[in-house]
Motif scaffolding. Structure first.
Motif, PDB file in Angstrom:
ATOM      1  N   MET A  40       0.841  -1.194   0.000  1.00  0.00           N
ATOM      2  CA  MET A  40       0.000   0.000   0.000  1.00  0.00           C
ATOM      3  C   MET A  40       0.881   1.250   0.000  1.00  0.00           C
ATOM      4  N   GLU A  41       0.439   2.258  -0.710  1.00  0.00           N
ATOM      5  CA  GLU A  41       1.170   3.522  -0.840  1.00  0.00           C
ATOM      6  C   GLU A  41       1.221   4.272   0.497  1.00  0.00           C
ATOM      7  N   THR A  42       2.353   4.914   0.766  1.00  0.00           N
ATOM      8  CA  THR A  42       2.514   5.696   1.998  1.00  0.00           C
ATOM      9  C   THR A  42       1.643   6.942   1.927  1.00  0.00           C
ATOM     10  N   PRO A  43       0.878   7.226   3.006  1.00  0.00           N
ATOM     11  CA  PRO A  43       0.037   8.428   2.999  1.00  0.00           C
ATOM     12  C   PRO A  43       0.881   9.704   2.955  1.00  0.00           C
ATOM     13  N   ALA A  44       0.333  10.716   2.292  1.00  0.00           N
ATOM     14  CA  ALA A  44       0.990  12.027   2.230  1.00  0.00           C
ATOM     15  C   ALA A  44       0.669  12.837   3.477  1.00  0.00           C
ATOM     16  N   GLY A  45      -0.423  12.499   4.147  1.00  0.00           N
ATOM     17  CA  GLY A  45      -0.851  13.227   5.335  1.00  0.00           C
ATOM     18  C   GLY A  45      -1.685  12.342   6.234  1.00  0.00           C
ATOM     19  N   THR A  46      -2.131  12.932   7.339  1.00  0.00           N
ATOM     20  CA  THR A  46      -2.933  12.217   8.329  1.00  0.00           C
ATOM     21  C   THR A  46      -4.087  13.098   8.775  1.00  0.00           C
ATOM     22  N   ILE A  47      -5.258  12.500   8.932  1.00  0.00           N
ATOM     23  CA  ILE A  47      -6.419  13.234   9.429  1.00  0.00           C
ATOM     24  C   ILE A  47      -6.272  13.402  10.940  1.00  0.00           C
ATOM     25  N   ARG A  48      -6.235  14.649  11.382  1.00  0.00           N
ATOM     26  CA  ARG A  48      -6.070  14.963  12.805  1.00  0.00           C
ATOM     27  C   ARG A  48      -7.393  15.263  13.490  1.00  0.00           C
ATOM     28  N   ALA A  49      -8.387  15.747  12.734  1.00  0.00           N
ATOM     29  CA  ALA A  49      -9.690  16.052  13.336  1.00  0.00           C
ATOM     30  C   ALA A  49     -10.767  15.997  12.260  1.00  0.00           C
ATOM     31  N   LEU A  50     -11.954  15.554  12.673  1.00  0.00           N
ATOM     32  CA  LEU A  50     -13.156  15.549  11.833  1.00  0.00           C
ATOM     33  C   LEU A  50     -14.211  16.347  12.590  1.00  0.00           C
ATOM     34  N   LEU A  51     -14.884  17.256  11.870  1.00  0.00           N
ATOM     35  CA  LEU A  51     -15.825  18.153  12.535  1.00  0.00           C
ATOM     36  C   LEU A  51     -17.093  18.318  11.705  1.00  0.00           C
ATOM     37  N   LEU A  52     -18.205  18.482  12.402  1.00  0.00           N
ATOM     38  CA  LEU A  52     -19.495  18.688  11.753  1.00  0.00           C
ATOM     39  C   LEU A  52     -20.043  20.056  12.128  1.00  0.00           C
ATOM     40  N   ALA A  53     -20.560  20.765  11.130  1.00  0.00           N
ATOM     41  CA  ALA A  53     -21.228  22.045  11.373  1.00  0.00           C
ATOM     42  C   ALA A  53     -22.655  21.743  11.801  1.00  0.00           C
ATOM     43  N   GLN A  54     -23.002  22.259  12.966  1.00  0.00           N
ATOM     44  CA  GLN A  54     -24.363  22.087  13.475  1.00  0.00           C
ATOM     45  C   GLN A  54     -25.215  23.230  12.932  1.00  0.00           C
ATOM     46  N   GLU A  55     -26.026  23.820  13.767  1.00  0.00           N
ATOM     47  CA  GLU A  55     -26.832  24.964  13.350  1.00  0.00           C
ATOM     48  C   GLU A  55     -25.935  26.182  13.165  1.00  0.00           C
ATOM     49  N   ARG A  56     -26.353  27.099  12.315  1.00  0.00           N
ATOM     50  CA  ARG A  56     -25.604  28.327  12.063  1.00  0.00           C
ATOM     51  C   ARG A  56     -25.316  29.042  13.386  1.00  0.00           C
ATOM     52  N   GLY A  57     -24.061  29.479  13.539  1.00  0.00           N
ATOM     53  CA  GLY A  57     -23.678  30.238  14.717  1.00  0.00           C
ATOM     54  C   GLY A  57     -23.287  29.399  15.925  1.00  0.00           C
ATOM     55  N   THR A  58     -23.339  28.077  15.806  1.00  0.00           N
ATOM     56  CA  THR A  58     -22.949  27.211  16.932  1.00  0.00           C
ATOM     57  C   THR A  58     -21.570  26.620  16.659  1.00  0.00           C
ATOM     58  N   PRO A  59     -20.862  26.181  17.710  1.00  0.00           N
ATOM     59  CA  PRO A  59     -19.532  25.584  17.512  1.00  0.00           C
ATOM     60  C   PRO A  59     -19.609  24.294  16.703  1.00  0.00           C
ATOM     61  N   MET A  60     -18.498  23.982  16.059  1.00  0.00           N
ATOM     62  CA  MET A  60     -18.389  22.727  15.327  1.00  0.00           C
ATOM     63  C   MET A  60     -18.358  21.580  16.339  1.00  0.00           C
ATOM     64  N   LYS A  61     -18.850  20.408  15.926  1.00  0.00           N
ATOM     65  CA  LYS A  61     -18.850  19.222  16.780  1.00  0.00           C
ATOM     66  C   LYS A  61     -17.760  18.272  16.284  1.00  0.00           C
ATOM     67  N   ARG A  62     -16.783  17.993  17.151  1.00  0.00           N
ATOM     68  CA  ARG A  62     -15.708  17.075  16.777  1.00  0.00           C
ATOM     69  C   ARG A  62     -16.208  15.650  16.946  1.00  0.00           C
ATOM     70  N   VAL A  63     -15.918  14.805  15.947  1.00  0.00           N
ATOM     71  CA  VAL A  63     -16.361  13.413  15.959  1.00  0.00           C
ATOM     72  C   VAL A  63     -15.171  12.504  15.625  1.00  0.00           C
ATOM     73  N   PRO A  64     -15.148  11.273  16.152  1.00  0.00           N
ATOM     74  CA  PRO A  64     -14.041  10.359  15.866  1.00  0.00           C
ATOM     75  C   PRO A  64     -14.105   9.765  14.461  1.00  0.00           C
ATOM     76  N   GLU A  65     -15.303   9.741  13.880  1.00  0.00           N
ATOM     77  CA  GLU A  65     -15.488   9.252  12.517  1.00  0.00           C
ATOM     78  C   GLU A  65     -16.639   9.997  11.871  1.00  0.00           C
TER      79      GLU A  65
END
Length: 160
Positions: A1-26
């Motif tokens: 398998m090819e070596t990755p060029a980068g790594t995912i450090r965080a995944l985030l979802l936008a909730q309602e407008r004006g609210t903080p992003m929600k960090r999720v593990p997947e």
């Protein structure tokens, strides 16, 4: 398998407008939409802004934490700003995205910190669309794929 060029450090979802992003593990990427549960995925299908990818180095340079710039994916080890529109990336084992254009800083950034609009120029990340859906996890590798030769080349706006 090819070596990755980068790594995912965080995944985030936008909730309602004006609210903080929600960090999720997947996150579940949906072709032509973005992440399931993210408010941008509910907008028009196949739009340019299904996901916002940000280089972890931008967080460090701007002294911000994950989600403060409303990004969905934080990637380390890959200089996103140097990649052209049409560049395709594999996120983890299943998801394929295509960069559409740089994210242009807007005046909302001034609410986070005065001067951030100017400071974030050229470090705001890249908008992307989901070409192939699937599940992606924090810690997954990111690989460079091909560049879509037919991708539109947006005009990079100048700093106001």
């Amino acid at each position: 398998m090819e070596t990755p060029a980068g790594t995912i450090r965080a995944l985030l979802l936008a909730q309602e407008r004006g609210t903080p992003m929600k960090r999720v593990p997947e996150a579940q990427a949906v072709e032509g939409r973005g992440f399931m549960g993210d408010r941008h995925g509910k907008k028009k299908p196949n739009g340019k802004r299904q996901l916002l990818l940000l280089d972890e180095a931008s967080h460090v340079a701007l002294r911000l934490g994950p989600g403060e710039l409303k990004e969905n994916v934080v990637i380390s080890g890959l200089p996103l700003e140097a990649l052209p529109p049409g560049q395709r990336l594999a996120l983890g084992a299943e998801v394929v995205v295509e960069l559409t254009e740089p994210c242009v800083p807007c005046s909302k950034l001034e609410r986070i910190r005065p001067g951030l609009l100017k400071d974030s120029w050229g470090q705001r990340g890249q908008l992307a669309r989901v070409l192939h859906g699937g599940t992606v996890h924090e810690g997954d590798g990111v690989r460079l794929l091909d560049v879509n030769p037919d991708a539109p080349r947006p005009i990079r706006p100048k700093l106001p």
